[in-house]
Design an enzyme around this catalytic site. Structure first.
Site, PDB file in Angstrom:
ATOM      1  N   ARG A  73      -0.895   1.991  -0.330  1.00  0.00           N
ATOM      2  CA  ARG A  73      -1.287   0.805   0.452  1.00  0.00           C
ATOM      3  C   ARG A  73      -0.259  -0.321   0.298  1.00  0.00           C
ATOM      4  O   ARG A  73      -0.055  -1.116   1.212  1.00  0.00           O
ATOM      5  CB  ARG A  73      -2.667   0.295   0.024  1.00  0.00           C
ATOM      6  CG  ARG A  73      -3.811   1.232   0.390  1.00  0.00           C
ATOM      7  CD  ARG A  73      -5.140   0.486   0.238  1.00  0.00           C
ATOM      8  NE  ARG A  73      -6.295   1.369   0.251  1.00  0.00           N
ATOM      9  CZ  ARG A  73      -6.894   1.819   1.368  1.00  0.00           C
ATOM     10  NH1 ARG A  73      -6.415   1.492   2.549  1.00  0.00           N
ATOM     11  NH2 ARG A  73      -7.951   2.590   1.287  1.00  0.00           N
ATOM     12  N   LYS A 119      -3.532   5.279  17.807  1.00  0.00           N
ATOM     13  CA  LYS A 119      -3.212   6.691  18.095  1.00  0.00           C
ATOM     14  C   LYS A 119      -4.065   7.119  19.276  1.00  0.00           C
ATOM     15  O   LYS A 119      -5.130   7.731  19.091  1.00  0.00           O
ATOM     16  CB  LYS A 119      -3.563   7.579  16.890  1.00  0.00           C
ATOM     17  CG  LYS A 119      -2.734   7.384  15.636  1.00  0.00           C
ATOM     18  CD  LYS A 119      -3.167   8.459  14.615  1.00  0.00           C
ATOM     19  CE  LYS A 119      -2.627   8.204  13.238  1.00  0.00           C
ATOM     20  NZ  LYS A 119      -3.147   9.162  12.243  1.00  0.00           N
ATOM     21  N   PHE A 175       0.237  11.331  10.587  1.00  0.00           N
ATOM     22  CA  PHE A 175      -0.447  10.614   9.519  1.00  0.00           C
ATOM     23  C   PHE A 175       0.551   9.670   8.855  1.00  0.00           C
ATOM     24  O   PHE A 175       1.637  10.080   8.459  1.00  0.00           O
ATOM     25  CB  PHE A 175      -1.058  11.568   8.492  1.00  0.00           C
ATOM     26  CG  PHE A 175      -2.119  10.893   7.669  1.00  0.00           C
ATOM     27  CD1 PHE A 175      -3.423  10.781   8.151  1.00  0.00           C
ATOM     28  CD2 PHE A 175      -1.818  10.335   6.441  1.00  0.00           C
ATOM     29  CE1 PHE A 175      -4.402  10.129   7.408  1.00  0.00           C
ATOM     30  CE2 PHE A 175      -2.797   9.686   5.688  1.00  0.00           C
ATOM     31  CZ  PHE A 175      -4.086   9.588   6.179  1.00  0.00           C
ATOM     32  N   VAL A 176       0.178   8.402   8.762  1.00  0.00           N
ATOM     33  CA  VAL A 176       1.095   7.394   8.222  1.00  0.00           C
ATOM     34  C   VAL A 176       0.484   6.682   7.016  1.00  0.00           C
ATOM     35  O   VAL A 176      -0.731   6.662   6.854  1.00  0.00           O
ATOM     36  CB  VAL A 176       1.482   6.361   9.299  1.00  0.00           C
ATOM     37  CG1 VAL A 176       2.231   7.017  10.445  1.00  0.00           C
ATOM     38  CG2 VAL A 176       0.254   5.622   9.813  1.00  0.00           C
ATOM     39  N   LYS A 203     -10.270  -1.154   3.303  1.00  0.00           N
ATOM     40  CA  LYS A 203      -9.263  -1.995   2.688  1.00  0.00           C
ATOM     41  C   LYS A 203      -7.992  -2.028   3.510  1.00  0.00           C
ATOM     42  O   LYS A 203      -7.129  -2.867   3.317  1.00  0.00           O
ATOM     43  CB  LYS A 203      -8.916  -1.446   1.287  1.00  0.00           C
ATOM     44  CG  LYS A 203     -10.079  -1.416   0.338  1.00  0.00           C
ATOM     45  CD  LYS A 203      -9.714  -0.632  -0.936  1.00  0.00           C
ATOM     46  CE  LYS A 203     -10.802   0.373  -1.134  1.00  0.00           C
ATOM     47  NZ  LYS A 203     -10.536   1.378  -2.166  1.00  0.00           N
ATOM     48  N   GLY A 204      -7.901  -1.087   4.449  1.00  0.00           N
ATOM     49  CA  GLY A 204      -6.644  -0.868   5.162  1.00  0.00           C
ATOM     50  C   GLY A 204      -6.105  -2.072   5.910  1.00  0.00           C
ATOM     51  O   GLY A 204      -4.894  -2.240   6.028  1.00  0.00           O
ATOM     52  N   ASP A 245      -8.013   5.165  15.591  1.00  0.00           N
ATOM     53  CA  ASP A 245      -7.723   6.605  15.594  1.00  0.00           C
ATOM     54  C   ASP A 245      -8.734   7.300  16.519  1.00  0.00           C
ATOM     55  O   ASP A 245      -8.584   7.256  17.732  1.00  0.00           O
ATOM     56  CB  ASP A 245      -7.795   7.091  14.142  1.00  0.00           C
ATOM     57  CG  ASP A 245      -7.293   8.507  13.944  1.00  0.00           C
ATOM     58  OD1 ASP A 245      -6.380   8.921  14.653  1.00  0.00           O
ATOM     59  OD2 ASP A 245      -7.820   9.210  13.055  1.00  0.00           O
ATOM     60  N   GLU A 279      -8.202  -4.304  12.350  1.00  0.00           N
ATOM     61  CA  GLU A 279      -8.219  -2.959  11.777  1.00  0.00           C
ATOM     62  C   GLU A 279      -6.788  -2.462  11.570  1.00  0.00           C
ATOM     63  O   GLU A 279      -5.855  -2.921  12.233  1.00  0.00           O
ATOM     64  CB  GLU A 279      -9.011  -2.044  12.730  1.00  0.00           C
ATOM     65  CG  GLU A 279      -9.077  -0.583  12.382  1.00  0.00           C
ATOM     66  CD  GLU A 279      -9.723  -0.239  11.063  1.00  0.00           C
ATOM     67  OE1 GLU A 279      -9.315  -0.809  10.040  1.00  0.00           O
ATOM     68  OE2 GLU A 279     -10.608   0.651  11.049  1.00  0.00           O
ATOM     69  N   ASP A 280      -6.619  -1.519  10.658  1.00  0.00           N
ATOM     70  CA  ASP A 280      -5.277  -0.970  10.433  1.00  0.00           C
ATOM     71  C   ASP A 280      -4.902   0.036  11.523  1.00  0.00           C
ATOM     72  O   ASP A 280      -3.850  -0.070  12.142  1.00  0.00           O
ATOM     73  CB  ASP A 280      -5.142  -0.352   9.025  1.00  0.00           C
ATOM     74  CG  ASP A 280      -6.217   0.699   8.702  1.00  0.00           C
ATOM     75  OD1 ASP A 280      -7.112   0.962   9.545  1.00  0.00           O
ATOM     76  OD2 ASP A 280      -6.167   1.261   7.588  1.00  0.00           O
ATOM     77  N   ASP A 333      -3.508   4.067   3.562  1.00  0.00           N
ATOM     78  CA  ASP A 333      -3.474   4.930   2.378  1.00  0.00           C
ATOM     79  C   ASP A 333      -3.530   6.406   2.728  1.00  0.00           C
ATOM     80  O   ASP A 333      -3.914   6.811   3.819  1.00  0.00           O
ATOM     81  CB  ASP A 333      -4.684   4.622   1.486  1.00  0.00           C
ATOM     82  CG  ASP A 333      -5.992   5.150   2.108  1.00  0.00           C
ATOM     83  OD1 ASP A 333      -6.247   4.853   3.296  1.00  0.00           O
ATOM     84  OD2 ASP A 333      -6.738   5.867   1.424  1.00  0.00           O
TER      85      ASP A 333
HETATM   86  P1  IMP Z   1     -11.347   6.162  13.328  1.00  0.00           P
HETATM   87  O1  IMP Z   1     -12.790   5.896  13.123  1.00  0.00           O
HETATM   88  O2  IMP Z   1     -11.027   7.618  13.412  1.00  0.00           O
HETATM   89  O3  IMP Z   1     -10.728   5.368  14.466  1.00  0.00           O
HETATM   90  O4  IMP Z   1     -10.729   5.785  11.962  1.00  0.00           O
HETATM   91  C1  IMP Z   1      -9.874   4.772  11.722  1.00  0.00           C
HETATM   92  C2  IMP Z   1      -9.585   4.808  10.238  1.00  0.00           C
HETATM   93  O5  IMP Z   1      -9.033   6.073   9.854  1.00  0.00           O
HETATM   94  C3  IMP Z   1      -8.540   3.801   9.898  1.00  0.00           C
HETATM   95  O6  IMP Z   1      -9.116   2.600   9.542  1.00  0.00           O
HETATM   96  C4  IMP Z   1      -7.856   4.453   8.713  1.00  0.00           C
HETATM   97  O7  IMP Z   1      -8.508   4.100   7.531  1.00  0.00           O
HETATM   98  C5  IMP Z   1      -8.041   5.915   8.892  1.00  0.00           C
HETATM   99  N1  IMP Z   1      -6.801   6.553   9.395  1.00  0.00           N
HETATM  100  C6  IMP Z   1      -6.616   7.131  10.590  1.00  0.00           C
HETATM  101  N2  IMP Z   1      -5.367   7.581  10.728  1.00  0.00           N
HETATM  102  C7  IMP Z   1      -4.737   7.268   9.571  1.00  0.00           C
HETATM  103  C8  IMP Z   1      -3.390   7.451   9.105  1.00  0.00           C
HETATM  104  O8  IMP Z   1      -2.501   7.991   9.785  1.00  0.00           O
HETATM  105  N3  IMP Z   1      -3.123   6.978   7.852  1.00  0.00           N
HETATM  106  C9  IMP Z   1      -4.054   6.361   7.087  1.00  0.00           C
HETATM  107  N4  IMP Z   1      -5.313   6.154   7.488  1.00  0.00           N
HETATM  108  C10 IMP Z   1      -5.647   6.611   8.723  1.00  0.00           C
HETATM  109 MG    MG Z   2      -9.435   2.202   7.150  1.00  0.00          MG
END
Ligand code: IMP
Ligand code: MG
Length: 187
Positions: free
Chosen positions: A172, A138, A159-160, A50-51, A110, A106-107, A166
């Protein structure tokens, strides 16, 4: 896994990382860039629920091209702030994307696990092109090599929350992007 109950401090007590004005300026700039890059082509924006919903809503209005939306959903972290590494598709796209110009929206990029999984999945549908737009990046946290083509802000390992993002489904709707305090129990 933590056994303590999550605590949800009010967003007003959290430090603002990016204001609504800063976010709007970057989204406008990315929208102009995408408009120029795709010169007259129609595009499909695929948001990761949902992000990314709020970023996609703003980005779509900053792009001056014929565009359609679709959404996918993947398994989330739940209450944990660290990924299990396993990504599962919960909701697939509704409409075919073969031969279309696709931008995955994507939000946060990470570890990269979510987007590399989704990119692989989308490429199986044979789009004409596939790019990635992420509100935040990140780079320090990356576990798999993947980069976004469009990024609003690069951030360190913090972490944001807010602007669609969220912590345990909260925050959100917070309009700016804030730093979730690292001393809060329950995560
Ligand atoms: P990845 O697969 O680790 O790249 O995950 C990305 C997902 O992790 C994002 O779509 C977010 O939902 C979640 N995420 C990563 N860092 C944060 C953060 O700082 N705040 C909130 N959600 C995060
Ligand atoms: Mg997400």
């Amino acid at each position: 896994m933590s056994t303590s109950t999550p605590v949800f401090p009010p967003a007003s007590e959290m430090e603002i990382l990016f204001s609504t004005q800063q976010i709007a300026a970057r989204v406008e700039a990315i929208g102009r860039q995408i408009t120029a890059d795709y010169a007259e082509h129609s595009i499909v924006l695929i948001g990761v629920l949902k992000g990314a919903a709020i970023f996609l809503a703003d980005l779509a209005r900053a792009i001056d091209l014929d565009n359609t939306f679709d959404f996918v959903a993947v398994s989330s972290y739940g209450r944990a702030k660290v990924s299990s590494g396993a990504v599962k598709l919960i909701k697939d796209i509704d409409n075919p994307i073969e031969g279309r110009h696709v931008i995955l929206v994507e939000d946060i990029l990470d570890t990269g696990l979510t987007l590399s999984y989704l990119r692989g999945l989308m490429l199986q549908h044979k789009p004409a092109s596939l790019k990635i737009a992420s509100c935040l990046d990140k780079p320090e946290r990356r576990l798999v090599p993947i980069e976004a083509d469009y990024v609003a802000f690069k951030i360190p390992n913090q972490f944001v929350v807010g602007y669609g993002m969220d912590y345990a489904e909260r925050y959100r709707g917070v309009p700016d992007i804030r730093i979730f305090p690292s001393n809060v129990a329950g995560h």
